[in-house]
Write a protein that holds these residues in place. Structure first.
Motif, PDB file in Angstrom:
ATOM      1  N   SER A 772       0.882  -1.018  -0.089  1.00  0.00           N
ATOM      2  CA  SER A 772       0.026   0.125   0.088  1.00  0.00           C
ATOM      3  C   SER A 772       1.028   1.381   0.118  1.00  0.00           C
ATOM      4  N   LYS A 773       0.166   2.476  -0.177  1.00  0.00           N
ATOM      5  CA  LYS A 773       0.983   3.581  -0.201  1.00  0.00           C
ATOM      6  C   LYS A 773       1.281   3.916   1.273  1.00  0.00           C
ATOM      7  N   PRO A 774       2.471   4.388   1.531  1.00  0.00           N
ATOM      8  CA  PRO A 774       2.973   4.894   2.884  1.00  0.00           C
ATOM      9  C   PRO A 774       2.005   5.918   3.509  1.00  0.00           C
ATOM     10  N   VAL A 775       1.456   5.824   4.990  1.00  0.00           N
ATOM     11  CA  VAL A 775       0.930   6.756   5.285  1.00  0.00           C
ATOM     12  C   VAL A 775       1.797   7.087   6.643  1.00  0.00           C
ATOM     13  N   TRP A 776       1.624   8.587   6.803  1.00  0.00           N
ATOM     14  CA  TRP A 776       2.718   8.868   7.990  1.00  0.00           C
ATOM     15  C   TRP A 776       1.897   9.817   8.784  1.00  0.00           C
ATOM     16  N   LYS A 777       2.423   9.746  10.110  1.00  0.00           N
ATOM     17  CA  LYS A 777       1.987  10.785  11.430  1.00  0.00           C
ATOM     18  C   LYS A 777       0.678  10.926  11.706  1.00  0.00           C
ATOM     19  N   THR A 778       0.104   9.521  11.671  1.00  0.00           N
ATOM     20  CA  THR A 778      -1.368   9.708  12.258  1.00  0.00           C
ATOM     21  C   THR A 778      -1.600   8.095  12.982  1.00  0.00           C
ATOM     22  N   VAL A 779      -2.198   8.238  13.960  1.00  0.00           N
ATOM     23  CA  VAL A 779      -2.364   6.914  14.687  1.00  0.00           C
ATOM     24  C   VAL A 779      -3.455   5.784  14.009  1.00  0.00           C
ATOM     25  N   ASN A 780      -4.495   6.477  13.506  1.00  0.00           N
ATOM     26  CA  ASN A 780      -5.399   5.924  12.773  1.00  0.00           C
ATOM     27  C   ASN A 780      -5.496   6.217  11.444  1.00  0.00           C
ATOM     28  N   PRO A 781      -4.732   5.626  10.449  1.00  0.00           N
ATOM     29  CA  PRO A 781      -4.409   6.002   9.168  1.00  0.00           C
ATOM     30  C   PRO A 781      -5.443   5.557   8.116  1.00  0.00           C
ATOM     31  N   GLN A 782      -6.033   6.558   7.304  1.00  0.00           N
ATOM     32  CA  GLN A 782      -6.667   6.147   6.296  1.00  0.00           C
ATOM     33  C   GLN A 782      -5.800   5.600   5.278  1.00  0.00           C
ATOM     34  N   ILE A 783      -6.231   4.333   5.178  1.00  0.00           N
ATOM     35  CA  ILE A 783      -5.279   3.775   3.889  1.00  0.00           C
ATOM     36  C   ILE A 783      -6.298   3.796   2.291  1.00  0.00           C
ATOM     37  N   MET A 821       8.701   1.312   0.818  1.00  0.00           N
ATOM     38  CA  MET A 821       9.009   0.013  -0.102  1.00  0.00           C
ATOM     39  C   MET A 821       8.265   0.484  -1.624  1.00  0.00           C
ATOM     40  N   ASN A 822       8.528  -0.164  -2.687  1.00  0.00           N
ATOM     41  CA  ASN A 822       8.305   0.222  -3.905  1.00  0.00           C
ATOM     42  C   ASN A 822       6.733  -0.237  -3.853  1.00  0.00           C
ATOM     43  N   CYS A 823       5.758   0.634  -4.320  1.00  0.00           N
ATOM     44  CA  CYS A 823       4.306   0.339  -4.563  1.00  0.00           C
ATOM     45  C   CYS A 823       4.080   0.078  -6.043  1.00  0.00           C
ATOM     46  N   SER A 824       4.940   0.359  -6.996  1.00  0.00           N
ATOM     47  CA  SER A 824       4.634  -0.078  -8.277  1.00  0.00           C
ATOM     48  C   SER A 824       5.318  -1.563  -8.746  1.00  0.00           C
TER      49      SER A 824
END
Length: 991
Positions: A772-783, A821-824
């Protein structure tokens, strides 16, 4: 050894003769390998103790080889070579704990080859000829981290002694103490002093015998006055370091390689042996790498020169040591190919030499006091000019007065005291610290009544108080004191045989007052006992590691090996933490077990292995080191720490710092999402738990898996779309979506707000992992990421996979500044709609998405047309069956009776109702499977006060699981009963 003490281990070694050794592969019992050597000794079992504590054969049929047997076959040969004037060398090689030191030095009354050779040598000297004089000198050194330490010297030279080279002498140790001896008692006392020095060094830097080489050299010279002849023999007795093999995957990727100097020297020794073995078999060898290590320099004459050399190979019989044992046997097989050309070392005495020998009679008639040689004589002898020669009586009088031995014995009998416990049994019990009446401070400072040395020992570490018939210990400030595996912070009373660990890993056994003592065997309180007790106090046990017993009652060998690795690494991690603390690195290292609570896609447990989690307490950066990488780094840390102790500059560039690594992605945990619902065209949607390596919840993520149309539309499954048997999908096109919606309460992000996360999974035969795409700086990340997969022609293998496997989703932590990590995935095959294709094993002409050929487009069109034809064919079959049924009813209807409409809601309606019931059951079973997985992976808490809530929670979970299972079966039973009742009613109505 630990391997043999654990009776759950299986013996994989057999010796059917005195020359052959057979090893059995524990994973494949039919696979056996046999090695042939000059001699093969069995010492695993079949023995008993005599009245003096010496191990002897239990009965005449036993094949047990005692220390006496080994000396008779090997030691006698060394002595015979020495008397003939040949150089003789004995090497002991093998894995730690396999019995090298026991064979060489012995233990207690079971004396090894070294003391037996020395004692026998002096006994034979007493029977010499009248015109024969003998001289014996003794030296003892240790090689650790490529540094040489003189074990007979009180002073320690920074950087160790240096190896020099002389055109005539070859390699020698500059400044090594060589002590003349006139009887075995003096050699015995020198060995005790050398062992004590070695123990003190091991306390400082933990250079126990398992990690250092010990070399004892005996120079034996015979002078035949009547013939004017001398014979010179050098006897080298070498106890090599442990030969543990490290997994290449753990250290090859390390940016700081070649740190393990002990393993490096053994590797170089192996390279020399291989080169010499090749030369002996006729192969052309351009170079023998003697100069690559200190050890091979000193052993050059023994390995490929003027010496009669014997190699003792000690092996462990335990199945968990199979790989190391096999490697050791292969090592020995190469070594036996070497052929040395030994020569008698003789020389003729000059007239002046004869006169000197006549004028200066040897002490007690058989020994020349080398301390009486003049400076001119020393300078004239190149063999002695760089060797410190001391009078043995002066040395012993300075360091261990003869009168002190009875006094020490009396103190041991009357006073409580501490005995050191070392990883090497030969070094255990050498240091004794007596606790006098009153208060005695213990610590590194020389002014303390009890002068201790070791990592983590403070100047004033603790106080021992001997008062009113009891002894107490009180830690100073925050100094580390552990009693019987439990850390203490306040004044604590000691009991006889208490186990005490001071600092990072200095272990002592407390011996109480004479009135408290009994005849209990102290040997059982060895180094392994201390570490096992420490591990148990920290909650680490075989049960925690999941050691399921086999039918024969023996534990899983792989789990046993992991447990052993964990216990062995515990003290090393403690030492590394202490070195980092003193060097102000700000790190915290802790042992973890990889895959402790993890399983594969079918629910089978994964192979476990020990790893070290390293946390920078200032920056919150985290690294995971394998066992091999940690050991490699540990040696580099010791080198840096030694420079710090020697007062040298211990500052290094960041890229050369063994305590530092670039930030890297960290695996946080995994979740299992069972794919069974897709095999029945049912939607799965749930908040899934991610469990870390300890089996504890790391995060919760909202996940869904949805069957869909080729266009990606999710259509609620109607009655006619529910699949009763997954084989109905065989050969058909299947489309489904996997969606990662939202993460909840991710602990990794709670600990540091600057961090990020990514998720990855691989399904069936995909060539790479999807991230998945990286998600930063949030405890409950919306993926909010959904990927559609397509199987153009579902195979039976793919359908079986859906019914039996789970989709494993991995949660990865991204430290601040870490590359994502590579998402493509350009290498994945996709359909014309852009969906990722799975189940492509039988498709021989599959091309990437950016190069879809005309043939591939025709294939897709053909698949769609085929699916349409299947649908038409299915409808025609149903209509044909209906018409056939109608004709039969018309034929059986009486004349004039009105033809009633056929009841189509009978069988078809029953099938739809049954499909609905199965659908509800499958959904309930998915929920029940998740609850069962949580029950299996739940681990009891380490704190006692949390045990009651844990038991209550587990009981409630078990009750919920039982209720769900019972209600699901009851619902299925009820639904089936209703369906059967309706079907009977419809049949009666039709009749």
């Amino acid at each position: 050894t630990t391997d043999n003490k654990m009776n759950k281990c299986k013996c994989v070694i057999s010796m059917h003769s005195r020359t052959t050794t057979t090893i059995q592969d524990p994973k494949n019992p039919e696979h056996r390998k046999t090695f042939t050597f000059d001699l093969a000794y069995w010492s695993h079992n079949g023995f008993q103790k005599d009245k003096d504590g010496v191990f002897i054969s239990a009965d005449p049929t036993s094949k047990f080889a005692s220390q006496k047997d080994i000396f008779h076959h090997l030691g006698k040969g060394i002595l015979d070579s020495a008397w003939q004037g040949y150089n003789a060398t004995l090497l002991a090689y093998g894995q730690t704990g396999s019995g090298k030191s026991y064979s060489m030095v012995g233990f207690g009354t079971n004396k090894g080859i070294i003391p037996n050779v020395c004692e026998e040598l002096f006994q034979a000297m007493e029977k010499r000829e009248r015109n024969q004089e003998c001289q014996v000198t003794f030296s003892m050194l240790e090689i650790y981290n490529e540094q040489i330490r003189d074990l007979l010297s009180r002073t320690k030279k920074p950087g160790g002694l240096k190896v020099r080279e002389d055109q005539q002498l070859g390699f020698y140790v500059d400044g090594l103490t060589s002590v003349p001896c006139e009887n075995y008692t003096q050699i015995e006392r020198l060995m005790e002093q050398g062992t004590k020095t070695r123990t003190t060094a091991s306390t400082n830097m933990n250079a126990s015998s398992s990690r250092s080489h010990m070399v004892i050299t005996i120079q034996f010279k015979q002078v035949f006055l009547d013939r004017g002849l001398t014979k010179q023999s050098t006897i080298n007795l070498v106890d090599l370091a442990g030969s543990e093999r490290q997994k290449s995957s753990g250290s090859e990727g390390d940016r700081l390689r070649e740190g393990s100097q002990v393993n490096l020297s053994l590797t170089n020794l192996g390279n020399v042996i291989s080169a010499l073995a090749d030369a002996a078999t006729g192969k052309k060898v351009l170079h023998v790498p003697y100069r690559d290590s200190v050890l091979t320099k000193l052993l050059q004459p023994a390995l490929g020169g003027n010496s009669r050399t014997t190699l003792i190979v000690a092996i462990s019989p335990a199945d968990i040591c199979y790989e190391e044992t096999l490697s050791t046997l292969r090592y020995a097989e190469r070594a036996k190919k070497i052929r040395n050309k030994a020569m008698v070392n003789t020389s003729m005495l000059t007239r002046e030499s004869k006169a000197e020998n006549i004028r200066v009679p040897l002490a007690h008639g058989n020994f020349r006091m080398a301390g009486k040689l003049s400076q001119e004589q020393c300078r004239s002898r190149p063999a002695e000019r760089n060797t410190t020669v001391l009078n043995v009586l002066a040395l012993c009088g300075d360091r261990t007065p003869v009168s002190s031995l009875p006094q020490e014995q009396r103190m041991m009998e009357t006073l409580p005291h501490l005995l050191n416990v070392n990883e090497d049994p030969q070094l255990t019990g050498v240091l004794k610290y007596f606790i006098q009446a009153g208060s005695s401070d213990a610590g590194r400072a020389v002014s303390n009544a009890i002068h201790l040395q070791g990592l983590g020992i403070s100047d004033k570490h603790a106080s021992f108080t001997n008062s009113d018939g009891k002894v107490t210990v009180t830690p100073h400030s925050k100094c580390k004191v552990v009693i019987n595996g439990v850390p203490i912070m306040t004044k604590t009373k000691l009991q006889h045989l208490d186990r005490i660990i001071l600092g990072s890993n200095s272990a002592y056994l407390y011996i109480g007052f004479p009135s408290e003592r009994d005849s209990e065997d102290l040997n059982r309180f060895d180094y392994d006992f201390f570490q096992l007790e420490r591990a148990a106090a920290e909650g680490v046990s075989m049960d925690k590691l999941g050691a399921a017993s086999h039918s024969d009652g023996k534990a899983d060998p792989s789990v046993l090996a992991v447990f052993q690795d964990y216990v062995r690494l515990m003290p090393l991690v403690a030492e590394a933490n202490q070195m980092g603390e003193e060097l102000k690195k700000g790190l915290r290292m802790e042992l973890k077990v990889k895959n402790l609570a993890a399983s594969d896609s079918r629910g089978h447990e994964l192979q476990k292995e020990v790893m070290v989690k390293v946390t920078n307490q200032r920056t919150h950066e985290v690294w995971i080191w394998s066992k091999a990488k940690f050991i490699n780094r540990k040696f580099l840390m010791e080198e840096l720490y030694q420079r710090f102790l020697d007062g040298e500059d211990s500052h290094v560039a960041q890229e050369d710092d063994p305590f530092w690594d670039p930030v890297e992605v960290i695996h946080l945990g995994s979740a299992h999402v069972w794919l069974q619902s897709l095999a029945y065209s049912m939607k799965f949607e749930e908040q899934v738990e991610f469990l870390n390596c300890d089996g504890k919840e790391e995060a919760v993520v909202h996940v869904h898996m949805t069957p869909c149309s080729p266009e990606g539309w999710w259509v609620a499954c109607g009655e006619e779309d529910v699949v009763i048997d997954p084989s109905e999908l065989l050969g058909r096109r299947m489309d489904f979506q996997v969606g990662l919606v939202r993460g909840l309460g991710i602990k990794w992000l709670k600990e540091d707000a600057e961090r990020g996360i990514q998720m990855g999974y691989r399904i069936y035969d995909l060539s790479s992992t999807l991230y998945s795409k990286p998600v930063w700086k949030t405890v409950n990340p919306q993926i909010e990421e959904t990927v559609q997969f397509t199987a153009l022609n579902a195979s039976q293998e793919f359908l079986n996979y859906l019914q039996t496997n789970a989709l494993i989703i991995d949660l990865w932590g991204l430290p601040e500044g870490c590359a994502q990590m590579n998402c493509s995935h350009p290498d994945l095959t996709v359909t014309s709609e852009g969906h990722i294709m799975v189940d492509t094993k039988k498709m021989s002409t599959v091309t990437p998405s950016n190069q879809i050929s005309e043939l591939y487009m025709k294939l897709l069109k053909f698949e769609r047309e085929t699916e349409l034809l299947r649908s038409v064919n299915r409808a025609l079959r149903e209509e044909n069956a209906f018409l056939k049924q109608s004709i039969e009813k018309v034929g059986s209807t009486p004349q004039g009776e009105k033809l009633c409409n056929p009841v189509r809601t009978g069988p078809a309606s029953s099938d739809r109702e049954f499909a609905k019931a199965l659908k509800l059951l499958y959904h309930s079973m998915n929920v029940a499977r998740g609850q069962l997985l949580r029950l299996r992976q739940a681990k009891p808490p380490e704190e006692d006060e949390m045990l009651r809530p844990f038991v209550h929670q587990q009981a409630q979970r078990l009750k919920d699981f039982g209720d769900l299972l019972e209600s699901s079966l009851w619902r299925l039973k009820t639904d089936v009963a209703v369906i059967v009742k309706k079907k009977r009613a419809s049949l009666l109505q039709a009749q």
